[in-house]
Design a protein around this motif. Structure first.
Motif, PDB file in Angstrom:
ATOM      1  N   THR A  59      12.905  41.230  57.395  1.00 40.16           N
ATOM      2  CA  THR A  59      11.731  40.870  58.190  1.00 40.16           C
ATOM      3  C   THR A  59      10.842  39.900  57.435  1.00 40.16           C
ATOM      4  O   THR A  59      10.305  38.941  58.012  1.00 40.16           O
ATOM      5  N   GLU A  84      20.486  50.743  65.916  1.00 31.20           N
ATOM      6  CA  GLU A  84      19.437  50.377  64.957  1.00 31.20           C
ATOM      7  C   GLU A  84      19.570  51.194  63.670  1.00 31.20           C
ATOM      8  O   GLU A  84      19.407  50.665  62.562  1.00 31.20           O
ATOM      9  N   CYS A  94      22.336  49.810  61.639  1.00 31.23           N
ATOM     10  CA  CYS A  94      21.921  48.576  60.978  1.00 31.23           C
ATOM     11  C   CYS A  94      21.085  48.861  59.735  1.00 31.23           C
ATOM     12  O   CYS A  94      21.268  48.235  58.685  1.00 31.23           O
ATOM     13  N   ASP A  95      20.164  49.787  59.864  1.00 29.23           N
ATOM     14  CA  ASP A  95      19.327  50.134  58.707  1.00 29.23           C
ATOM     15  C   ASP A  95      20.191  50.615  57.538  1.00 29.23           C
ATOM     16  O   ASP A  95      19.919  50.288  56.376  1.00 29.23           O
ATOM     17  N   ARG A 117      15.713  46.304  56.009  1.00 31.70           N
ATOM     18  CA  ARG A 117      15.071  45.700  57.181  1.00 31.70           C
ATOM     19  C   ARG A 117      13.733  45.046  56.805  1.00 31.70           C
ATOM     20  O   ARG A 117      13.402  43.962  57.316  1.00 31.70           O
TER      21      ARG A 117
END
Length: 408
Positions: free
Chosen positions: A396, A377, A380-381, A392
């Motif tokens: 979102t 995670e 990914c950020d 993110r």
């Protein structure tokens, strides 16, 4: 984990990664007399003989290790011999565990490779019962026990094999199922190879016809079979890449799926095979499963509106996820995962809409790490702004707009 219901719920297959050896014991049929090799030592010798027989194709030599070749157990073991030969076992070794004190139990870890499929050894566990005969110790039975994975030839001794350029499909499911499964692999795998450089040239798909066979293959309790439509599992090498994944189809789910659903399930799992073989470690679960759904649902021949109906209902009644689904929310222990998986799929669709297919491939590359879910995670950020052109929070927002558009 999830019960598949037609194409709209077809790809709730779950990956399981099993690299270590299983452990299983079965009581021996007799105790050794004074001066006779104990069962563990005898089994070690017998398994060495059996392995040589399998690799050489010497059925008579294999039969000579059996306590009673004409018995039901003996005939089953001879079918296992034929199944191992049909699968193309090319390396076969074992390690016998010392029996627990006072039990006379014997177990063996079996390590093997299949021709054209494995870059490293697979591991499984088999329990043996021995019998003292006039010729010495012989194998009375071999079998899998719930909770420990068995090799395919032990779990499905009556298996048939359907081979193609890209597919090796083995199982006890009807021949038509094996042929259709092979056709799906032949169609899907070349496209995945173009996107993921280390995608295997051939993939093993196991198609058991009974829940007991599926449980033996996966090391599950029989009652757990049917929770997912398919499972991808296999060992992982030191670099974090899979060295020989296999796909196990769930026999209960297979009987409920449409033909389109079958194709979606298998293509979803083949996406996992391709990514796991190419990238070290793993991406966050929402990205791994959402991408596999993105690939799988492309084969659905069903409108997205129909596929997304359960998620649309959740949006309408206020129970849809408020954030990108976490690993816990996509875990089988969470219960019915249909809405969560559809939500993860829509996150990936939002990323594709924003930045394109190649960008999502790049995001997978940058997010796949060997440090676990939290590390993935974080990766990914760090990657999203450069790869997707947003962070993110921005992804979102894109995703939530897609969800809002689903509401009637």
């Amino acid at each position: 984990m999830h019960r598949a219901r037609g194409a709209a719920a077809a790809v709730r297959g779950r990956r399981r990664h099993r690299g270590g050896a299983g452990r299983h014991v079965e009581r021996c049929g007799a105790r050794a007399s004074a001066g006779v090799d104990p069962p563990a030592a005898a089994l070690d010798t017998l398994l060495t003989r059996r392995e040589r027989a399998v690799l050489a194709g010497d059925r008579a030599a294999f039969a000579a290790t059996l306590a009673d070749p004409a018995s039901a157990s003996g005939r089953r073991q001879l079918r296992s011999f034929a199944a191992a030969r049909a699968l193309g076992v090319r390396r076969l070794t074992h390690e016998v565990a010392d029996p627990p004190a006072g039990t006379g139990a014997v177990s063996a870890t079996v390590r093997y490779r299949l021709t054209g499929l494995d870059r490293a050894a697979r591991s499984a566990t088999v329990g043996y019962a021995l019998r003292w005969t006039a010729a010495g110790w012989r194998v009375a039975s071999e079998r899998a026990v719930s909770g420990l994975a068995a090799p395919p030839w032990v779990a499905m001794p009556a298996l048939a094999v359907q081979r193609g350029v890209a597919a090796v499909v083995a199982g006890t499911a009807p021949r038509a199922v094996l042929r259709e499964t092979a056709a799906t692999v032949e169609h899907a795998l070349p496209a995945l190879r173009r996107s993921w450089s280390r995608t295997p040239a051939q993939v093993l798909v196991l198609a058991p016809d009974t829940a007991a066979e599926a449980a033996a293959l996966l090391g599950q309790a029989t009652g757990a079979v049917g929770e997912v439509a398919a499972t991808t599992e296999g060992p992982v090498g030191p670099d974090g890449r899979a060295t020989g994944d296999e796909v196990v189809l769930d026999p209960r789910a297979r009987r409920t799926l449409t033909a389109a659903g079958d194709r979606v399930v298998l293509t979803h799992e083949l996406a996992h095979v391709a990514v796991r073989a190419t990238l070290p470690g793993s991406a966050p679960r929402w990205l791994a499963e959402g991408y596999a759904d993105h690939v799988g649902y492309a084969e659905a021949d069903v409108p997205d509106s129909a596929l997304l109906r359960p998620l649309a209902r959740a949006v309408a009644d206020g129970t849809a996820p408020a954030r990108v689904p976490s690993a816990d929310e996509l875990d089988p222990a969470a219960g019915d995962l249909e809405v969560g998986y559809l939500a993860a799929w829509q996150v990936v669709e939002a990323a594709v809409a924003r930045a394109g297919e190649d960008a999502v491939h790049e995001l997978l590359r940058r997010c796949s790490v060997t440090g676990g879910e939290a590390a993935a995670e974080r990766a990914c950020d760090a990657a999203m702004p450069a790869v997707l052109g947003t962070d993110r929070a921005g992804l979102t927002r894109d995703w939530r707009r897609r969800l809002a558009d689903l509401a009637p």
